[in-house]
Design a protein around this motif. Structure first.
Motif, PDB file in Angstrom:
ATOM      1  N   CYS A  27      22.994 -65.148 -41.821  1.00 21.23           N
ATOM      2  CA  CYS A  27      22.988 -65.088 -43.241  1.00 21.23           C
ATOM      3  C   CYS A  27      21.734 -65.508 -43.702  1.00 21.23           C
ATOM      4  O   CYS A  27      21.418 -65.767 -44.926  1.00 21.23           O
ATOM      5  CB  CYS A  27      23.927 -65.823 -43.808  1.00 21.23           C
ATOM      6  SG  CYS A  27      25.583 -64.934 -43.601  1.00 21.23           S
ATOM      7  N   SER A  35      20.989 -59.775 -51.018  1.00 21.15           N
ATOM      8  CA  SER A  35      22.279 -59.622 -50.231  1.00 21.15           C
ATOM      9  C   SER A  35      22.732 -58.237 -49.857  1.00 21.15           C
ATOM     10  O   SER A  35      22.099 -57.269 -50.859  1.00 21.15           O
ATOM     11  CB  SER A  35      23.290 -60.563 -51.188  1.00 21.15           C
ATOM     12  OG  SER A  35      23.521 -59.885 -52.351  1.00 21.15           O
ATOM     13  N   GLU A  37      23.540 -54.662 -47.401  1.00 18.38           N
ATOM     14  CA  GLU A  37      22.837 -53.833 -46.618  1.00 18.38           C
ATOM     15  C   GLU A  37      22.788 -52.525 -47.291  1.00 18.38           C
ATOM     16  O   GLU A  37      23.386 -51.957 -48.013  1.00 18.38           O
ATOM     17  CB  GLU A  37      23.761 -53.338 -45.305  1.00 18.38           C
ATOM     18  CG  GLU A  37      23.114 -52.709 -44.399  1.00 18.38           C
ATOM     19  CD  GLU A  37      21.832 -53.396 -43.605  1.00 18.38           C
ATOM     20  OE1 GLU A  37      21.059 -52.746 -42.787  1.00 18.38           O
ATOM     21  OE2 GLU A  37      21.895 -54.613 -43.474  1.00 18.38           O
ATOM     22  N   ALA A 266      28.369 -52.474 -40.251  1.00 16.42           N
ATOM     23  CA  ALA A 266      26.876 -52.636 -40.649  1.00 16.42           C
ATOM     24  C   ALA A 266      27.026 -53.115 -42.166  1.00 16.42           C
ATOM     25  O   ALA A 266      25.791 -53.529 -42.592  1.00 16.42           O
ATOM     26  CB  ALA A 266      26.155 -51.590 -40.098  1.00 16.42           C
ATOM     27  N   TYR A 267      27.866 -52.874 -42.766  1.00 17.45           N
ATOM     28  CA  TYR A 267      27.863 -52.939 -44.087  1.00 17.45           C
ATOM     29  C   TYR A 267      28.981 -54.212 -44.767  1.00 17.45           C
ATOM     30  O   TYR A 267      29.050 -54.410 -45.951  1.00 17.45           O
ATOM     31  CB  TYR A 267      28.315 -51.850 -45.088  1.00 17.45           C
ATOM     32  CG  TYR A 267      27.334 -50.695 -44.857  1.00 17.45           C
ATOM     33  CD1 TYR A 267      26.100 -50.542 -45.576  1.00 17.45           C
ATOM     34  CD2 TYR A 267      27.278 -49.810 -43.677  1.00 17.45           C
ATOM     35  CE1 TYR A 267      25.128 -49.774 -45.350  1.00 17.45           C
ATOM     36  CE2 TYR A 267      26.479 -48.987 -43.673  1.00 17.45           C
ATOM     37  CZ  TYR A 267      25.319 -48.775 -44.461  1.00 17.45           C
ATOM     38  OH  TYR A 267      24.438 -47.720 -44.040  1.00 17.45           O
ATOM     39  N   GLU A 269      28.120 -57.313 -45.008  1.00 21.53           N
ATOM     40  CA  GLU A 269      27.380 -58.063 -45.908  1.00 21.53           C
ATOM     41  C   GLU A 269      27.776 -57.651 -47.434  1.00 21.53           C
ATOM     42  O   GLU A 269      27.471 -58.522 -48.392  1.00 21.53           O
ATOM     43  CB  GLU A 269      26.191 -58.653 -45.469  1.00 21.53           C
ATOM     44  CG  GLU A 269      25.959 -59.219 -44.333  1.00 21.53           C
ATOM     45  CD  GLU A 269      24.578 -59.773 -44.123  1.00 21.53           C
ATOM     46  OE1 GLU A 269      23.647 -59.262 -44.688  1.00 21.53           O
ATOM     47  OE2 GLU A 269      24.314 -60.531 -43.174  1.00 21.53           O
TER      48      GLU A 269
END
Length: 529
Positions: A27, A35, A37, A266-267, A269
């Protein structure tokens, strides 16, 4: 009364430990400002500033009876020309993105009937509103469209992206076709907004367009002489990505939004797009007079944070005069050259374009954006004009809360945690469960909540408004002033807030307003008793 010390967090990080922690979920460091992706567009994107800024329509009551105004909003699929020459399917209140603006009076109750003509259920939350639990838009309080079959405990019904059951099968309320949301508006003038809050699917449904502005006015605000009428403009800022044919691009595991919830790994975050929209238009331009304007800034992005600035800045004075925060007017105006704004935060600001020569173009930029996301919109100072507006030195009577007013102190840690071998966004190391409560504040009291994090988490409290007391034991940000309902908690930061629980008893929630985090169970209940 004896005060309690930081209730409800087993093994919580200390003030020093939170600041020193490293290496959780990849992070990044304390000073990381971006913040989520990035999801890039396949469509050919327009040149900036070629589209006039749209102003959403203001709703008109369908009828008034007994001093109560009644509004009707229809959630439906529609086509919009967001990118010039292409059609984009949106899910919109009244079929528009953003939805129709509601402008109401403090202390005058309204009823908003929301009718669902979409292919999926919804739950509408008035963000920043003080309303009873039945009208708060709890994630399992659904309005279901015709023909929808509810399957408690099945895919898309509270099972969650992580495979953990978040909702008991009997903890659902399903209203068919339409629901009345009752808003007493027992609160001062403020810039609020409304949006979808459906369990597990808030992020993709807001991404598709289910959001609108909600303005509360009162006599105190109107007596100040702030810019008004055509010079009082809501600006809903968000980011999106588009397919080649103009369709909204989003990495859902199930694009039907009926089956499995969540996004591609992958997304996790958070999802950010490469097109910045203001009131639903890509990088628009607004023609202004050389006069003061009031802008109601809302970050309606799923995950993107912004640091807004004007380029060029004015010849003298600060770029922005802040007059309001999330939940109402400030006590006195504050001057800023930059505005950091996380998802769901709002600022009411005045920009004085008389400080620029006629003919000047002024760009609102995002100083933590790159490439296409560095631009937001542009103002063109087109003409001289008479201006009777002002920004008085005193704006409102805002009671400053003292730490001694808190009758309880609690700590809540927002971070990614391993649960049954899976990475899960949690509060106090627990994923959300609809039948668990992490706090039971008493109606009418003030509590001190300490919020810690591993990542950027814009933390939103339903019902309760609060004042920011400290950041990591030190000073607050210049933009933290006034009554708020959302606070940006940065990586490994400790934020103390003083929250007042007023208005109603019952079950409410608090959560991360990075909508992908919210859908992955970064929520918790509290019960006002």
């Amino acid at each position: 009364m004896r005060r309690r010390r930081f209730l409800g967090l087993a093994g919580a990080v200390s003030l020093g430990g939170a600041a020193a922690a490293t290496g959780v979920a990849g992070c990044g460091s304390l000073d990381r400002e971006v913040s989520g992706e990035l999801l890039t567009s396949a469509a050919r994107l327009p040149k900036p500033y070629g589209t006039p800024l749209p102003i959403p329509r203001t709703a008109v009551p369908v009828r008034t009876a007994g001093g109560v105004d009644r509004y009707e909003l229809v959630q439906r699929v529609a086509e919009a020309e967001i990118l010039p020459g292409l059609k984009t399917e949106v899910w919109g209140y009244d079929g528009t993105f953003p939805g129709t603006t509601i402008a109401a009076r403090s202390g005058r109750q309204i009823v908003v009937n929301v009718r669902n003509e979409l292919p999926a259920p919804t739950s509408t939350h008035l963000h920043g509103g003080i309303q009873a639990p039945a009208s708060d838009g709890y994630p399992t309080d659904l309005v279901a469209p015709k023909g929808y079959r509810h399957n408690p405990g099945g895919p898309g019904h509270g099972g969650g992206h992580d495979g953990v059951m978040h909702v008991a099968p009997d903890d659902w309320t399903v209203t068919r076709l339409a629901k009345d949301y009752v808003y007493p508006l027992d609160q001062p003038a403020a810039t609020l907004w409304y949006h979808d809050h459906r369990m597990d699917f808030s992020a993709p449904q807001v991404w598709r367009g289910l959001a609108g502005m909600f303005l509360v006015h009162d006599d105190e605000e109107e007596a100040l002489g702030l810019p008004s009428g055509e010079r009082d403009i809501p600006l809903m800022i968000c980011d999106r990505a588009f397919d080649e044919d103009g369709a909204l691009r989003y990495p859902s595991l199930d694009p039907s939004l009926i089956g499995k919830p969540g996004v591609e790994d992958a997304y996790m975050e958070g999802v950010t797009g490469d097109v910045v929209l203001v009131n639903g238009a890509p990088w628009p331009e607004l023609e202004v007079a050389a006069a003061r304007y009031r802008f109601r800034l809302l970050n309606a992005s799923n995950a993107r944070r912004y640091r807004l600035a004007l380029e060029p800045g004015p010849r003298e004075g600060a770029s922005f005069t802040q007059v309001g925060s999330d939940a109402g007017l400030l006590a006195a105006p504050r001057s800023h050259d930059e505005l950091p704004i996380s998802p769901a935060e709002r600022y009411d600001v005045v920009i004085d374009f008389s400080r620029y020569p006629v003919g000047t173009t002024v760009t609102l930029v995002n100083r933590i954006g790159e490439g296409s996301t560095r631009r937001v919109m542009r103002f063109r100072v087109a003409r001289a004009a008479k201006d009777d507006s002002r920004v008085p030195r005193k704006l409102a009577d805002v009671e400053p809360l003292a730490a001694s007013a808190a009758v309880a102190e609690r700590q809540f840690d927002f971070r990614q945690t391993q649960v049954e071998g899976m990475k899960v966004w949690t509060v106090n190391k627990k994923p959300f469960r609809s039948d668990e409560f992490l706090a039971r504040p008493r109606l009418g009291t003030v509590e001190r909540w300490r919020i810690t994090s591993d990542f950027h988490h814009p933390v939103h409290l339903h019902l309760a408004h609060f004042q920011v007391l400290a950041r990591s034991g030190g000073d607050v940000l210049p933009t933290d002033g006034g009554w708020k309902d959302t606070v940006d908690v940065r990586p490994y930061e400790v934020v103390d807030v003083l929250a007042r629980f007023s208005g109603h008893r019952g079950r409410y929630m608090f959560h991360c307003h990075n909508l992908e985090h919210e859908d992955m169970a970064m929520m918790a209940n509290f019960q006002v008793v």
